[in-house]
Scaffold this motif. Structure first.
Motif, PDB file in Angstrom:
ATOM      1  N   LYS A 468     -11.551   8.712  -7.255  1.00  0.00           N
ATOM      2  CA  LYS A 468     -10.175   8.305  -7.509  1.00  0.00           C
ATOM      3  C   LYS A 468      -9.256   9.324  -6.837  1.00  0.00           C
ATOM      4  N   LEU A 469      -8.155   8.852  -6.286  1.00  0.00           N
ATOM      5  CA  LEU A 469      -7.192   9.738  -5.637  1.00  0.00           C
ATOM      6  C   LEU A 469      -5.869   9.674  -6.384  1.00  0.00           C
ATOM      7  N   GLU A 470      -5.329  10.858  -6.716  1.00  0.00           N
ATOM      8  CA  GLU A 470      -4.049  10.933  -7.431  1.00  0.00           C
ATOM      9  C   GLU A 470      -2.954  11.358  -6.462  1.00  0.00           C
ATOM     10  N   ILE A 471      -1.858  10.617  -6.469  1.00  0.00           N
ATOM     11  CA  ILE A 471      -0.718  10.937  -5.609  1.00  0.00           C
ATOM     12  C   ILE A 471       0.543  10.963  -6.453  1.00  0.00           C
ATOM     13  N   THR A 472       1.585  11.573  -5.899  1.00  0.00           N
ATOM     14  CA  THR A 472       2.861  11.662  -6.613  1.00  0.00           C
ATOM     15  C   THR A 472       3.822  10.600  -6.088  1.00  0.00           C
ATOM     16  N   GLU A 473       4.887  10.374  -6.858  1.00  0.00           N
ATOM     17  CA  GLU A 473       5.901   9.404  -6.444  1.00  0.00           C
ATOM     18  C   GLU A 473       6.546   9.795  -5.120  1.00  0.00           C
ATOM     19  N   SER A 474       6.770  11.102  -4.915  1.00  0.00           N
ATOM     20  CA  SER A 474       7.436  11.544  -3.684  1.00  0.00           C
ATOM     21  C   SER A 474       6.594  11.237  -2.462  1.00  0.00           C
ATOM     22  N   ALA A 475       5.261  11.311  -2.588  1.00  0.00           N
ATOM     23  CA  ALA A 475       4.390  10.996  -1.451  1.00  0.00           C
ATOM     24  C   ALA A 475       4.576   9.556  -1.014  1.00  0.00           C
ATOM     25  N   ILE A 476       4.788   8.675  -1.990  1.00  0.00           N
ATOM     26  CA  ILE A 476       4.985   7.257  -1.673  1.00  0.00           C
ATOM     27  C   ILE A 476       6.370   7.028  -1.087  1.00  0.00           C
ATOM     28  N   MET A 477       7.386   7.574  -1.744  1.00  0.00           N
ATOM     29  CA  MET A 477       8.760   7.251  -1.368  1.00  0.00           C
ATOM     30  C   MET A 477       9.203   7.939  -0.089  1.00  0.00           C
ATOM     31  N   ASP A 478       8.557   9.045   0.282  1.00  0.00           N
ATOM     32  CA  ASP A 478       8.921   9.703   1.539  1.00  0.00           C
ATOM     33  C   ASP A 478       8.584   8.825   2.736  1.00  0.00           C
ATOM     34  N   ASN A 479       7.533   8.033   2.616  1.00  0.00           N
ATOM     35  CA  ASN A 479       7.137   7.160   3.727  1.00  0.00           C
ATOM     36  C   ASN A 479       6.430   5.929   3.169  1.00  0.00           C
ATOM     37  N   GLU A 481       6.102   2.916   4.254  1.00  0.00           N
ATOM     38  CA  GLU A 481       5.320   2.127   5.198  1.00  0.00           C
ATOM     39  C   GLU A 481       3.940   2.744   5.384  1.00  0.00           C
ATOM     40  N   LEU A 482       3.906   4.077   5.560  1.00  0.00           N
ATOM     41  CA  LEU A 482       2.620   4.763   5.704  1.00  0.00           C
ATOM     42  C   LEU A 482       1.800   4.611   4.427  1.00  0.00           C
ATOM     43  N   ALA A 483       2.460   4.702   3.265  1.00  0.00           N
ATOM     44  CA  ALA A 483       1.769   4.564   1.987  1.00  0.00           C
ATOM     45  C   ALA A 483       1.093   3.206   1.883  1.00  0.00           C
ATOM     46  N   THR A 484       1.804   2.161   2.287  1.00  0.00           N
ATOM     47  CA  THR A 484       1.239   0.813   2.224  1.00  0.00           C
ATOM     48  C   THR A 484      -0.018   0.704   3.082  1.00  0.00           C
ATOM     49  N   GLN A 485       0.038   1.248   4.297  1.00  0.00           N
ATOM     50  CA  GLN A 485      -1.122   1.190   5.190  1.00  0.00           C
ATOM     51  C   GLN A 485      -2.315   1.942   4.608  1.00  0.00           C
ATOM     52  N   PHE A 487      -2.869   2.780   1.464  1.00  0.00           N
ATOM     53  CA  PHE A 487      -3.347   2.133   0.240  1.00  0.00           C
ATOM     54  C   PHE A 487      -4.277   0.968   0.566  1.00  0.00           C
ATOM     55  N   GLU A 488      -3.890   0.177   1.560  1.00  0.00           N
ATOM     56  CA  GLU A 488      -4.723  -0.965   1.932  1.00  0.00           C
ATOM     57  C   GLU A 488      -6.094  -0.502   2.415  1.00  0.00           C
ATOM     58  N   GLN A 489      -6.118   0.586   3.198  1.00  0.00           N
ATOM     59  CA  GLN A 489      -7.402   1.097   3.691  1.00  0.00           C
ATOM     60  C   GLN A 489      -8.245   1.646   2.551  1.00  0.00           C
ATOM     61  N   LEU A 490      -7.611   2.353   1.611  1.00  0.00           N
ATOM     62  CA  LEU A 490      -8.348   2.928   0.482  1.00  0.00           C
ATOM     63  C   LEU A 490      -8.857   1.823  -0.447  1.00  0.00           C
ATOM     64  N   LYS A 491      -8.015   0.815  -0.687  1.00  0.00           N
ATOM     65  CA  LYS A 491      -8.435  -0.273  -1.565  1.00  0.00           C
ATOM     66  C   LYS A 491      -9.597  -1.052  -0.960  1.00  0.00           C
ATOM     67  N   SER A 492      -9.596  -1.193   0.372  1.00  0.00           N
ATOM     68  CA  SER A 492     -10.708  -1.896   1.018  1.00  0.00           C
ATOM     69  C   SER A 492     -12.020  -1.139   0.838  1.00  0.00           C
ATOM     70  N   ARG A 493     -11.915   0.155   0.550  1.00  0.00           N
ATOM     71  CA  ARG A 493     -13.109   0.977   0.302  1.00  0.00           C
ATOM     72  C   ARG A 493     -13.424   1.076  -1.194  1.00  0.00           C
ATOM     73  N   LYS A 494     -12.646   0.393  -2.020  1.00  0.00           N
ATOM     74  CA  LYS A 494     -12.810   0.383  -3.479  1.00  0.00           C
ATOM     75  C   LYS A 494     -12.557   1.766  -4.085  1.00  0.00           C
ATOM     76  N   LEU A 512       6.962  -0.203  -7.914  1.00  0.00           N
ATOM     77  CA  LEU A 512       5.572  -0.181  -8.366  1.00  0.00           C
ATOM     78  C   LEU A 512       4.800  -1.428  -7.940  1.00  0.00           C
ATOM     79  N   HIS A 513       5.452  -2.591  -7.986  1.00  0.00           N
ATOM     80  CA  HIS A 513       4.735  -3.821  -7.652  1.00  0.00           C
ATOM     81  C   HIS A 513       4.397  -3.916  -6.185  1.00  0.00           C
ATOM     82  N   ARG A 514       5.022  -3.074  -5.349  1.00  0.00           N
ATOM     83  CA  ARG A 514       4.781  -3.136  -3.903  1.00  0.00           C
ATOM     84  C   ARG A 514       3.464  -2.488  -3.507  1.00  0.00           C
ATOM     85  N   PHE A 515       2.918  -1.640  -4.359  1.00  0.00           N
ATOM     86  CA  PHE A 515       1.747  -0.853  -3.971  1.00  0.00           C
ATOM     87  C   PHE A 515       0.562  -1.183  -4.877  1.00  0.00           C
TER      88      PHE A 515
END
Length: 600
Positions: A468-479, A481-485, A487-494, A512-515
């Protein structure tokens, strides 16, 4: 063939060939084109004719009796009178023609027999044009020399303008860093001959200036800097030196002051002036400044030391909340040196692997058993012992050292998890506890992060579901678009994703619903007073409802009392961690805890 007419109809061409037919053909062809043609049949006549009346161009046959074309060309090039005459060699197709030798002795081109008229004319014209260009260049050079002499005074005036440009900022028109340093060195030198003289330096940094650039663009940022410069100038006594140091930083030198009060009064006036709104492209912009002040005395030897201390005081003002000023004192310098030493030690610590991974259990509140382990890094300093994370993690973040440190923690955590899995397998048990590793903001934006994670999992033979990977809100909100990409790669790896310290950062429920997050961690500040503050109870309930609505589990951090645990269970919180269960433990103590199969 009129299009082959020479640029200069008076061009003089000397043809050297021992074959009369060649001489006749070339002479007729070139005469018809308006050239002045002379013909000779041997080398000695060619050399004498060229020296007596130098032609504009020579056509020179290679194979001739007594003296070859190579030898003739070599002699012509050895004479100062004829060395600059271009020589085009003539050679039959069936003759052995050494092109390299032809160019080595000074030839500029060659023509093969039988002659193709248009080629002959084109090659001659090219060489004559080149000669004309050379003459033109010589003429222009001479004229340029005359103009240089005539414009000496004008250049001197230009040099003065350049000197002003070199010492002043192009955007604001204020003196720049170079000029300011010169003035600072001059006042320091004066102070050493007049020990009672005092002066002060103000170091200003515009707070959150980057937000203006990011929101309105760099052109608006430039306009804001010009407006700030004008307001600062209006505050500054003409006897002071105001400079734009670099970026959004400004400096002020106050010479021969009575006390530090003059500097603090000026700092207050500056902050009042800048607190008024600026109008940029029909937008009202508010900006503040953090100011560091240092009193200059005979104790200072180098201007860099003054700026260092003023800069230190400015950062202290920022650390205390921005939009204020601070006067430098020696304690600030001591703290700065301590921080520098800590940073240097931290760099060496990463090389020497002086870190230890600790583990804190995350409990399933429904069963009371350990669900997963959060990894936490500790620094075992050789002199200071265990250094608290809040003392070195911010430095690691600022310096970028968090990237190699974070990868090391991830690798060590996966190695330890694999070891526990293997040990459980030998005992005939199933080890279904996952590992939860924090990712910093800088790690999150690091190129190749996914590849690093893949490689580590592969190296230890771990299933991605174990991580499991823990991230902060600032990591998401700073970028985002990068967060979305990512997240999709990590989720594909379960790989499950956990949002850490929810409620302390942006706390924007709308994103929250975006990620594709799996777990939400409620910050300990809400949990610590859960049993005494009804408002916090409502906040936690709202967070739980939101998370469950979005299909996420919730971890409550900082559980320390049985009452907090009971309330969280009643509210339907799935997971929890805190000192009530266990403090962070090293690997050996964690293993002892795991083998005891605790249940709360």
């Amino acid at each position: 063939m009129n299009d082959a007419q020479p640029d200069s109809p008076l061009a003089n061409i000397l043809i050297v060939d021992d074959t009369p037919d060649n001489l006749y053909l070339l002479s007729a062809m070139l005469t018809e084109q308006g050239y002045d043609v002379r013909c000779v049949i041997n080398g000695s006549a060619a050399i004498m004719g060229a020296i007596t009346d130098p032609p504009d161009l020579i056509l020179l046959d290679i194979r001739m009796p007594q003296m070859s074309g190579y030898d003739i060309c070599k002699q012509l090039k050895s004479s100062e009178r004829t060395r600059d005459i271009p020589v085009i060699f003539l050679s039959a197709l069936n003759e052995v023609f050494d092109k390299i030798k032809a160019f080595e002795v000074g030839g500029v081109d060659y023509i093969t027999k039988p002659f193709e008229i248009r080629e002959v004319l084109a090659r001659i014209k090219n060489q004559l044009n080149l000669q004309a260009a050379k003459m033109q260049i010589q003429k222009l050079n001479f004229e340029l020399e005359q103009r240089v002499k005539e414009r000496t005074k004008e250049l001197e005036r230009a040099n003065l303008r350049l000197l002003h440009m070199a010492s002043h900022d192009a955007l604001t028109g204020l003196p720049n860093r170079v000029y300011f340093m010169e003035r600072l060195m001059a006042i320091l030198a004066y102070t050493h001959t007049h020990p009672n003289c005092q002066f002060a330096v103000l170091f200003l940094d515009c707070d959150d200036f980057k937000m203006v650039n990011d929101s309105l663009g760099h052109l608006a940022g430039d306009q804001l800097l010009k407006a700030v410069a004008r307001r600062l100038s209006a505050c500054i006594n003409p006897h002071y030196t105001l400079a734009r140091f670099e970026g959004d930083e400004f400096t002020v030198l106050l010479e021969q002051i009575e006390s530090i009060d003059e500097a603090t009064f000026l700092a207050q006036a500056i902050q009042h002036a800048l607190s008024q709104p600026f109008l940029l492209y029909q937008h009202e912009v508010f900006i503040n400044t953090s100011i560091g002040i240092v009193l200059g005395t005979v104790d200072y030897q180098q201007p860099e030391h003054l700026l260092r201390d003023a800069d230190t005081a400015m950062y202290q003002a920022k650390a205390l909340g921005k939009a204020r000023y601070e006067v430098f004192n020696r304690d600030m310098h001591t703290r700065a040196l301590t921080r520098l030493q800590l940073e240097n030690d931290l760099r060496r610590a990463i090389e020497r692997q002086e870190f230890i991974v600790y583990y804190q259990p995350i409990i399933c509140l429904l069963t009371g058993r350990i669900n997963s382990l959060e990894t936490l890094v500790r620094w075992k300093h050789p002199q200071r012992g265990l250094v608290r994370p809040d003392h070195f993690i911010p430095i690691a973040e600022e310096t970028g050292l968090i990237i190699p440190l974070g990868l090391w923690v991830l690798e060590q955590s996966c190695r330890q998890l694999k070891y526990w899995q293997d040990q459980a397998k030998e005992r005939g048990e199933i080890f279904d506890i996952s590992i939860s590793v924090n990712l910093s903001v800088k790690q999150f934006s690091q190129p190749g992060l996914i590849e690093h994670i893949d490689q580590i999992l592969e190296n230890f033979g771990l299933e991605s579901e174990n991580l499991k990977l823990e991230i902060t809100e600032s990591a998401i909100m700073d970028n985002p678009e990068l967060a979305t990409q990512l997240f999709e790669q990590l989720k594909s790896r379960k790989i499950q994703l956990s949002l850490d310290d929810f409620g302390t950062g942006y706390s924007s429920l709308s994103y929250l619903h975006r990620f594709p997050l799996d777990i939400l961690k409620i910050d300990r500040s809400f949990v610590s007073s859960l049993d005494s503050m009804e408002k916090n109870l409502e906040v936690v309930q709202a967070i739980l409802n939101l998370a469950h609505h979005l299909g996420m589990s919730v971890v409550a951090e900082g559980i320390e009392t049985p009452e907090q645990l009971s309330l969280l269970r009643l509210l339907g919180c799935e997971l929890g961690q805190g000192y009530l269960f266990a403090k962070p433990l090293d690997a050996e103590a964690t293993e002892t805890l795991l083998l005891s199969h605790p249940q709360w």
